[in-house]
Design a protein around this motif. Structure first.
Motif, PDB file in Angstrom:
ATOM      1  N   ARG A 167       0.824  -1.207   0.000  1.00 57.72           N
ATOM      2  CA  ARG A 167       0.000   0.000   0.000  1.00 57.72           C
ATOM      3  C   ARG A 167       0.858   1.257   0.000  1.00 57.72           C
ATOM      4  N   LEU A 168       2.171   1.097  -0.030  1.00 59.38           N
ATOM      5  CA  LEU A 168       3.075   2.222   0.152  1.00 59.38           C
ATOM      6  C   LEU A 168       3.555   2.772  -1.185  1.00 59.38           C
ATOM      7  N   SER A 169       4.015   4.012  -1.157  1.00 59.52           N
ATOM      8  CA  SER A 169       4.633   4.637  -2.324  1.00 59.52           C
ATOM      9  C   SER A 169       5.996   5.174  -1.920  1.00 59.52           C
ATOM     10  N   ASP A 170       6.787   5.583  -2.903  1.00 63.78           N
ATOM     11  CA  ASP A 170       8.129   6.094  -2.631  1.00 63.78           C
ATOM     12  C   ASP A 170       8.086   7.589  -2.324  1.00 63.78           C
ATOM     13  N   LEU A 171       8.917   8.008  -1.377  1.00 64.67           N
ATOM     14  CA  LEU A 171       9.014   9.423  -1.042  1.00 64.67           C
ATOM     15  C   LEU A 171       9.809  10.182  -2.094  1.00 64.67           C
ATOM     16  N   GLY A 172      10.782   9.525  -2.713  1.00 65.04           N
ATOM     17  CA  GLY A 172      11.627  10.216  -3.683  1.00 65.04           C
ATOM     18  C   GLY A 172      12.796  10.895  -2.994  1.00 65.04           C
ATOM     19  N   ASP A 173      13.284  11.980  -3.585  1.00 59.11           N
ATOM     20  CA  ASP A 173      14.462  12.678  -3.071  1.00 59.11           C
ATOM     21  C   ASP A 173      14.159  13.310  -1.716  1.00 59.11           C
ATOM     22  N   PHE A 174      15.011  13.029  -0.729  1.00 60.03           N
ATOM     23  CA  PHE A 174      14.794  13.619   0.592  1.00 60.03           C
ATOM     24  C   PHE A 174      16.083  14.160   1.202  1.00 60.03           C
ATOM     25  N   GLY A 175      17.112  14.353   0.401  1.00 57.19           N
ATOM     26  CA  GLY A 175      18.341  14.931   0.929  1.00 57.19           C
ATOM     27  C   GLY A 175      19.562  14.123   0.546  1.00 57.19           C
TER      28      GLY A 175
ATOM     29  N   VAL B  81       0.120   8.065   2.835  1.00 61.15           N
ATOM     30  CA  VAL B  81      -0.606   9.288   3.179  1.00 61.15           C
ATOM     31  C   VAL B  81      -2.072   9.066   2.849  1.00 61.15           C
ATOM     32  N   PRO B  82      -2.940   8.990   3.843  1.00 67.33           N
ATOM     33  CA  PRO B  82      -4.367   8.758   3.574  1.00 67.33           C
ATOM     34  C   PRO B  82      -4.968   9.865   2.716  1.00 67.33           C
ATOM     35  N   ASP B  83      -6.011   9.528   1.994  1.00 70.81           N
ATOM     36  CA  ASP B  83      -6.738  10.532   1.228  1.00 70.81           C
ATOM     37  C   ASP B  83      -7.304  11.585   2.173  1.00 70.81           C
ATOM     38  N   ASP B  84      -7.321  12.822   1.713  1.00 71.54           N
ATOM     39  CA  ASP B  84      -7.904  13.932   2.481  1.00 71.54           C
ATOM     40  C   ASP B  84      -7.258  14.075   3.860  1.00 71.54           C
TER      41      ASP B  84
ATOM     42  N   GLU C 196      -4.691  19.209   7.574  1.00 69.79           N
ATOM     43  CA  GLU C 196      -3.501  19.974   7.915  1.00 69.79           C
ATOM     44  C   GLU C 196      -3.044  19.615   9.327  1.00 69.79           C
ATOM     45  N   ALA C 197      -1.742  19.710   9.549  1.00 66.63           N
ATOM     46  CA  ALA C 197      -1.148  19.481  10.867  1.00 66.63           C
ATOM     47  C   ALA C 197      -1.496  18.102  11.425  1.00 66.63           C
ATOM     48  N   ALA C 198      -1.470  17.092  10.560  1.00 70.01           N
ATOM     49  CA  ALA C 198      -1.714  15.716  11.000  1.00 70.01           C
ATOM     50  C   ALA C 198      -0.453  15.149  11.652  1.00 70.01           C
ATOM     51  N   PRO C 199      -0.596  14.117  12.480  1.00 73.24           N
ATOM     52  CA  PRO C 199       0.582  13.469  13.064  1.00 73.24           C
ATOM     53  C   PRO C 199       1.361  12.677  12.019  1.00 73.24           C
ATOM     54  N   LEU C 200       2.600  12.343  12.375  1.00 75.31           N
ATOM     55  CA  LEU C 200       3.444  11.472  11.559  1.00 75.31           C
ATOM     56  C   LEU C 200       3.952  10.332  12.426  1.00 75.31           C
ATOM     57  N   VAL C 201       3.815   9.101  11.928  1.00 76.16           N
ATOM     58  CA  VAL C 201       4.363   7.926  12.596  1.00 76.16           C
ATOM     59  C   VAL C 201       5.435   7.317  11.700  1.00 76.16           C
TER      60      VAL C 201
ATOM     61  N   TRP D 142      -0.532  -0.799  10.287  1.00 78.04           N
ATOM     62  CA  TRP D 142      -0.385   0.639  10.526  1.00 78.04           C
ATOM     63  C   TRP D 142      -1.142   1.476   9.500  1.00 78.04           C
ATOM     64  N   SER D 143      -1.117   1.090   8.230  1.00 79.23           N
ATOM     65  CA  SER D 143      -1.832   1.910   7.243  1.00 79.23           C
ATOM     66  C   SER D 143      -3.344   1.790   7.405  1.00 79.23           C
ATOM     67  N   GLN D 144      -3.828   0.643   7.908  1.00 80.75           N
ATOM     68  CA  GLN D 144      -5.252   0.527   8.239  1.00 80.75           C
ATOM     69  C   GLN D 144      -5.636   1.578   9.278  1.00 80.75           C
ATOM     70  N   LEU D 145      -4.824   1.657  10.328  1.00 81.53           N
ATOM     71  CA  LEU D 145      -5.115   2.603  11.402  1.00 81.53           C
ATOM     72  C   LEU D 145      -4.955   4.041  10.928  1.00 81.53           C
ATOM     73  N   ALA D 146      -3.992   4.285  10.046  1.00 81.48           N
ATOM     74  CA  ALA D 146      -3.805   5.636   9.508  1.00 81.48           C
ATOM     75  C   ALA D 146      -5.041   6.101   8.751  1.00 81.48           C
ATOM     76  N   ASP D 147      -5.680   5.189   8.011  1.00 82.78           N
ATOM     77  CA  ASP D 147      -6.923   5.538   7.322  1.00 82.78           C
ATOM     78  C   ASP D 147      -8.018   5.901   8.315  1.00 82.78           C
ATOM     79  N   GLN D 148      -8.080   5.173   9.419  1.00 85.65           N
ATOM     80  CA  GLN D 148      -9.128   5.398  10.413  1.00 85.65           C
ATOM     81  C   GLN D 148      -8.917   6.681  11.206  1.00 85.65           C
ATOM     82  N   GLU D 149      -7.646   6.995  11.508  1.00 82.51           N
ATOM     83  CA  GLU D 149      -7.355   8.083  12.444  1.00 82.51           C
ATOM     84  C   GLU D 149      -6.686   9.294  11.795  1.00 82.51           C
ATOM     85  N   SER D 150      -6.421   9.235  10.502  1.00 81.54           N
ATOM     86  CA  SER D 150      -5.904  10.378   9.742  1.00 81.54           C
ATOM     87  C   SER D 150      -4.530  10.846  10.222  1.00 81.54           C
TER      88      SER D 150
END
Length: 397
Positions: free
Chosen positions: A29-37, A49-52, A55-60, A79-87
């Motif tokens: 269910r994951l995608s690549d972040l790409g260039d990060f430094g 990253v869940p749909d919708d 702003e100012a959502a948590p990051l795990v 974890w991605s199941q819970l991310a969908d539920q809890e944004s």
């Protein structure tokens, strides 16, 4: 001194994947972040990253174990199941075979577990990129990992404590416990662990930070034959000191309870805030505790993803204040002898759950002097904002 033949035998087992081994891929269910430094640790960054996402959502941040991929661990843990539920957003650093033949994070290599160096810096750069690209809340960044990923979680919490609000270490070891492969195997078996005072010093010396400190959740199976459960005690002891819980009655757990049939101990400060928790899962071997049925069902059981009737994923998120409580929870409170006073209903929750409608002012952003998150409209604009912020934070030159 350990015989060289014994060390060679252990190395052979390690290369065969008998150390921190976790199998299973599952759907991706994951995608690549790409260039990060600059990525000095040469890691890959996967994200969810869940749909919708608001702003100012948590990051795990979630760290897999040896022989496993980020997608495989996500599939098992849920974890991605819970991310969908809890944004909330997810970041999955992923080891590459060129760095470690068994895809283990190099938690026992000093150059990879120091502030602003190696794999630790790569993960820090990923976090900064995610915060800026998605407008995430710097005051609600959390990290967790299993086994080798748990040991790297210990390293990240020690090297960058100002970044994290909380961390969860599953079936793993304290920071600074090993600096070579032979030492790593010894510590996994519970042999030769540095003293509690030495571990506390290693934690304090890992960064210039003076507090406040992340909350810590520790999970370990009582029947773990891969990483001795004494490591869980060592992790708790390492973190008690910085939280001011290492003297007299404060050194003892201030509450004990049974949660879904398993033991949970809690250490609180004088204000009643839960700073450290430890789950000891009865009869469980080496792996991540899962609960795949019931109100808090998440994940899929498999090798080293162990369905023991309790979801560590959900309970960890709940401890951090980013998951709503379930209607049913089998938690029978048994106060410890050190402190028989029970908290008033909702008292502890007031410390861990953000108040509705009140913006979370991130203390870490102030300390790091990092510009506030922005979301430019173009890819070039996003990259410039990220690079400028990372230079300001000393993460890029």
């Amino acid at each position: 001194m350990r015989k060289i033949s014994d060390t060679i035998t252990r190395l052979a087992a390690f290369r065969a994947g008998q150390g921190f081994q976790i199998n299973g891929q599952g759907r991706d269910r994951l995608s690549d972040l790409g260039d990060f430094g600059s990525n000095p640790g040469a890691l890959r960054a996967r994200i969810y990253v869940p749909d919708d996402l608001p702003e100012a959502a948590p990051l795990v941040v979630v760290l897999h174990g040896c022989t496993q991929t980020a997608a495989g661990y996500d599939h098992g843990s849920g974890w991605s199941q819970l991310a969908d539920q809890e944004s909330f957003a997810l970041l999955f650093p992923e080891q590459q075979r060129a760095n470690n033949a068994n895809l283990c994070f190099n938690w026992f290599v000093p150059s990879d577990t120091k502030r602003n160096g190696g794999e630790a810096l790569s993960i820090r750069q990923m976090i900064e990129t995610m915060v800026l690209a998605h407008g995430l809340d710097r005051g609600r960044i959390f990290i967790t990992g299993l086994s080798a990923g748990g040991a790297m979680t210990s390293a990240m919490l020690a090297c960058y404590p100002e970044i994290f609000e909380g961390g969860a270490i599953i079936a793993s070891l304290p920071y600074g416990s090993a600096k070579t492969v032979p030492e790593a195997f010894d510590r996994m078996r519970g042999h030769g662990m540095p003293s509690e005072r030495q571990l506390q010093k290693a934690l304090r010396d890992a960064s210039p930070h003076q507090g406040p400190w992340p909350s810590i959740s520790v999970w370990h199976g009582s029947a773990d034959q891969t990483v001795a459960s004494s490591n869980a005690d060592a992790i708790v002891g390492q973190w008690r000191a910085v939280h001011g819980l290492d003297h007299g009655l404060d050194a003892r757990s201030t509450r004990s309870e049974m949660v879904d049939g398993h033991s949970r101990r809690v250490w609180r400060n004088a204000q009643g805030q839960e700073l450290i928790e430890e789950y000891r899962i009865a009869g469980m071997g080496h792996g991540t505790p899962l609960g795949t049925a019931g109100d808090a069902a998440l994940g899929v059981g498999g090798p080293f993803m162990l369905d023991v009737g309790i979801s560590s994923t959900w309970h960890i998120a709940r401890f951090w204040g980013i998951a709503k409580p379930c209607v049913k929870r089998d938690a029978k409170i048994k106060p410890a002898k050190a402190n028989n006073e029970a908290l008033a209903p909702g008292f502890a929750r007031a410390f861990s759950m953000p108040k509705a409608g009140v913006p979370n002012v991130p203390h870490s952003a102030k300390r790091a002097n990092i510009p506030p998150s922005q979301k430019p409209s173009s890819a070039a604009g996003i990259r410039k904002v990220i690079e400028d912020a990372m230079r300001s934070a000393g993460l890029m030159h």
